[in-house]
Scaffold this active site. Structure first.
Site, PDB file in Angstrom:
ATOM      1  N   LYS A 183       0.861  -1.187   0.000  1.00 47.67           N
ATOM      2  CA  LYS A 183       0.000   0.000   0.000  1.00 47.67           C
ATOM      3  C   LYS A 183       0.893   1.231   0.000  1.00 47.67           C
ATOM      4  O   LYS A 183       1.482   1.583   1.019  1.00 47.67           O
ATOM      5  CB  LYS A 183      -0.921   0.045   1.222  1.00 47.67           C
ATOM      6  CG  LYS A 183      -2.032   1.072   1.025  1.00 47.67           C
ATOM      7  CD  LYS A 183      -2.555   1.693   2.282  1.00 47.67           C
ATOM      8  CE  LYS A 183      -1.733   2.836   2.777  1.00 47.67           C
ATOM      9  NZ  LYS A 183      -1.683   4.007   1.880  1.00 47.67           N
ATOM     10  N   GLY A 211       7.021   5.013   8.124  1.00 47.51           N
ATOM     11  CA  GLY A 211       6.193   6.214   8.213  1.00 47.51           C
ATOM     12  C   GLY A 211       6.382   6.870   9.562  1.00 47.51           C
ATOM     13  O   GLY A 211       7.385   6.650  10.246  1.00 47.51           O
ATOM     14  N   GLU A 217       9.907   1.241  10.607  1.00 48.91           N
ATOM     15  CA  GLU A 217      10.910   2.275  10.291  1.00 48.91           C
ATOM     16  C   GLU A 217      10.206   3.609  10.471  1.00 48.91           C
ATOM     17  O   GLU A 217       9.370   3.978   9.649  1.00 48.91           O
ATOM     18  CB  GLU A 217      11.383   2.135   8.839  1.00 48.91           C
ATOM     19  CG  GLU A 217      12.088   0.844   8.530  1.00 48.91           C
ATOM     20  CD  GLU A 217      13.431   0.759   9.211  1.00 48.91           C
ATOM     21  OE1 GLU A 217      13.976   1.795   9.606  1.00 48.91           O
ATOM     22  OE2 GLU A 217      13.920  -0.367   9.367  1.00 48.91           O
ATOM     23  N   THR A 255       6.035   7.948  13.477  1.00 48.03           N
ATOM     24  CA  THR A 255       6.018   7.172  14.719  1.00 48.03           C
ATOM     25  C   THR A 255       4.585   6.969  15.219  1.00 48.03           C
ATOM     26  O   THR A 255       4.219   5.873  15.644  1.00 48.03           O
ATOM     27  CB  THR A 255       6.905   7.867  15.767  1.00 48.03           C
ATOM     28  OG1 THR A 255       8.259   7.799  15.292  1.00 48.03           O
ATOM     29  CG2 THR A 255       6.829   7.194  17.123  1.00 48.03           C
ATOM     30  N   GLU A 256       3.751   8.016  15.144  1.00 50.64           N
ATOM     31  CA  GLU A 256       2.378   7.859  15.658  1.00 50.64           C
ATOM     32  C   GLU A 256       1.588   6.855  14.817  1.00 50.64           C
ATOM     33  O   GLU A 256       0.792   6.075  15.358  1.00 50.64           O
ATOM     34  CB  GLU A 256       1.657   9.221  15.706  1.00 50.64           C
ATOM     35  CG  GLU A 256       2.159  10.125  16.817  1.00 50.64           C
ATOM     36  CD  GLU A 256       2.232   9.436  18.194  1.00 50.64           C
ATOM     37  OE1 GLU A 256       1.266   8.775  18.596  1.00 50.64           O
ATOM     38  OE2 GLU A 256       3.292   9.538  18.861  1.00 50.64           O
ATOM     39  N   GLY A 309       2.916   4.364  13.259  1.00 50.36           N
ATOM     40  CA  GLY A 309       3.503   3.073  13.649  1.00 50.36           C
ATOM     41  C   GLY A 309       2.849   2.526  14.908  1.00 50.36           C
ATOM     42  O   GLY A 309       2.542   1.328  14.996  1.00 50.36           O
ATOM     43  N   CYS A 351      13.577  10.771   6.554  1.00 51.91           N
ATOM     44  CA  CYS A 351      13.536  10.256   7.922  1.00 51.91           C
ATOM     45  C   CYS A 351      14.891  10.448   8.609  1.00 51.91           C
ATOM     46  O   CYS A 351      14.959  10.694   9.804  1.00 51.91           O
ATOM     47  CB  CYS A 351      13.169   8.787   7.901  1.00 51.91           C
ATOM     48  SG  CYS A 351      14.202   7.839   6.793  1.00 51.91           S
ATOM     49  N   GLU A 372       9.942  16.264  14.664  1.00 55.00           N
ATOM     50  CA  GLU A 372      10.344  16.054  13.273  1.00 55.00           C
ATOM     51  C   GLU A 372       9.564  17.023  12.396  1.00 55.00           C
ATOM     52  O   GLU A 372       8.338  17.000  12.374  1.00 55.00           O
ATOM     53  CB  GLU A 372      10.019  14.607  12.880  1.00 55.00           C
ATOM     54  CG  GLU A 372      10.504  14.261  11.502  1.00 55.00           C
ATOM     55  CD  GLU A 372      10.167  12.832  11.115  1.00 55.00           C
ATOM     56  OE1 GLU A 372       9.049  12.373  11.395  1.00 55.00           O
ATOM     57  OE2 GLU A 372      11.043  12.166  10.528  1.00 55.00           O
TER      58      GLU A 372
END
Ligand code: NAD
Length: 488
Positions: A183, A236, A258, A238-239, A241, A292, A391
């Site tokens: 996706k 993608g 990641e 962190t949130e 993830g 990233c 970030e």
């Protein structure tokens, strides 16, 4: 120059079982060229029924038929052929990537696509090189391990390196005989669809690679929950993830993550300052800072602060945004207006919290259009400021100072992230001490943003877990089986 789906001969349906098929939802979504604001294509949006169909096809390919029966070296040859095809079409793929993402054609055609092809070739050569072992503990039995593919891998990828990030997952997963359902990010779905067709041309059997564009909270979430998917490999924020980890818990899926970064780029007083200044620019402005691993925090030893910053600011001011299709452009358009607004918001926050803007800071346009943003440098940043902690994912550098080695490492480690870091110094012992003390998955010494398919990449702390590339990636997409053979 052509810029519409029809002109570019783009296929915009879902790619399932080796064919382009319309979605059962009948819905389509627009993908926009961020350098002009024009719609590039209307892409089919997958729904639950489409995902179920893609997963069923992938399961079938994994469990029976030509893909399941194929010898590892044959699989490897398909990947090698795909690598050659991709390299020979780097300009065409690069052009679509640039139109979809806004990144300079210099990056997409000359760096990203060759790197994606190299990744495919590397894993093509690795297809028969993941060995098991034998265990000499017994005389009454022969003990061994073998490594087997995990099954159907769901790959969920971001928009910043659309095809390259996907390749870090697709290549090792396919090399080992897994089937992949990808996706892509909704803002940049086009090269993934092109790549599906290329893999089929290279000889990949139907079902082994499926592409299902669609909204993350719908299709991505359904993938994380899907009982027919054995592993999720996610890149993608962190949130996002964390949401995927929760969704994957119900089926005890294997996951690799990641995630984001806020990487420190540390310059000691004994560094080659010209090289460090050039490195600092590359670290934050390559990929428009939508990286990233971006070196978004420049940590400078106090005694060389003025000398280094003069060089950094001079270089930053020369980084003017340009037409991404111009081969000379080094700073393209941000991926979307939304992302540009986010970046502008962080710049405003930096100023309001007392950081000093020394280059850029404003929205820009090229030919009167586009989601461009100036190459931006803040000085006088303190670790507690928002722009030192969060970030930004844009061309914004936050400069902080430090006194000594301990101070540098402690500021370097003072975020929730741990993806990458760099150290600039002529003192080998100090550089290695610092590299060891930094909590990051990758540390460059006197370099930044250099990659090799054999060297693993991944995060410490909230930058994630699992490793992409190299031997470690083969482990991510396989599982260990122990076999006990009775000898009595
Ligand atoms: P994102 O998290 O918004 O989206 C990534 C993917 O997840 C997209 O395909 C999206 O559609 C999907 N998604 C969104 N919500 C979801 C949900 N609830 N369930 C399942 N899937 C969902 O990230 P992005 O904005 O596309 O990319 C930028 C981020 O990616 C940054 O944080 C960056 O640091 C990170 N990144 C990390 C690496 C790395 O290797 N560590 C590499 C590139 C980008």
């Amino acid at each position: 120059m052509s810029t519409t789906a029809a002109d570019l001969a783009l296929k915009t349906d879902l790619f399932i079982d080796g064919q382009f098929v319309p979605s059962e939802t009948g819905k389509r979504f627009a993908t926009v060229n961020p350098a002009t604001g024009e719609t590039l294509a209307e892409v089919a949006e997958a729904g639950q029924a489409d995902l179920d169909r893609a997963v069923a096809g992938a399961r079938k390919a994994f469990e029976s038929g030509p893909w399941a029966a194929m010898k590892p070296r044959q699989r490897g040859r398909i990947l090698t052929r795909a690598a050659e095809l991709l390299l020979s079409r780097a300009d065409a793929f690069g052009r679509v990537e640039t139109l979809d993402n806004g990144k300079p054609i210099f990056e997409s055609a000359k760096i990203d696509m060759p790197a994606a092809a190299e990744c495919l070739a590397y894993f093509g050569e690795s297809a028969d090189k993941l060995y098991g072992d034998t265990h000499p503990g017994r005389t009454d039995a022969f003990l061994m391990t073998i490594r087997e593919p995990v099954g159907v891998v769901g790959a969920i990828t971001p928009w910043n390196f659309p095809l390259l990030q996907a390749m870090w997952k697709i290549a090792p997963a396919l090399a080992l005989g897994n089937a992949v359902v990808l996706k892509p990010a909704s803002v940049t779905p086009l090269t993934a669809l092109m790549f599906g067709e290329l893999l089929a041309e290279a000889g990949l059997p139907p079902g082994a690679f499926q592409v299902v564009p669609g909204p993350g909270p719908v299709v991505g979430k359904a993938m994380a929950e899907h009982p027919g998917i054995d592993k999720i490999s996610f890149t993608g924020e962190t949130e996002t993830g964390k949401a995927i980890l929760r969704a994957a818990a119900g089926t005890v899926k294997r996951v690799s993550m990641e995630l984001g970064g806020k990487s420190p780029n540390i310059v000691f007083a004994d560094a080659d300052l010209d090289a460090a200044a050039k490195g600092a620019i590359n670290a934050i402005f390559y990929g428009k800072g939508e990286l990233c691993s971006a070196g978004s925090r420049l940590l400078v030893q106090e005694s060389i602060h003025d000398a280094l910053m003069e060089k950094v600011v001079e270089r930053a001011k020369k980084m003017t945004p340009g037409d991404p299709l111009d081969p000379k452009t080094r700073l393209g358009a941000l991926v979307s207006e939304k992302q540009r607004d986010t970046v502008a918001g962080y710049v405003a926050k930096g100023e309001s919290e007392g950081a000093r803007l020394v280059a850029g800071g404003k929205r820009a346009a090229v030919n009167g259009k586009g989601a461009f943003f100036e190459a931006t440098v803040f000085d006088g940043v303190r670790p507690e400021m928002t722009i030192a902690r969060e970030e930004i994912f844009g061309p914004v550098l936050a400069t902080l100072t430090f006194q000594d080695e301990n101070d540098a490492v402690s500021i370097g480690n003072s975020t929730i992230y741990g993806l990458a870091a760099a150290v600039w110094s002529r003192d080998v012992k100090k550089a290695i001490r610092a590299a060891k003390a930094l909590k990051a998955g990758t540390v460059w010494i006197n370099a930044y943003n250099l990659y090799d398919p054999g060297l693993p990449f991944g995060g410490y702390k909230e930058s994630g877990f699992g490793r992409e590339r190299g031997h470690y990636a083969l482990e991510e997409y396989s599982q260990v089986k122990s076999i006990w053979v009775d000898l009595t």
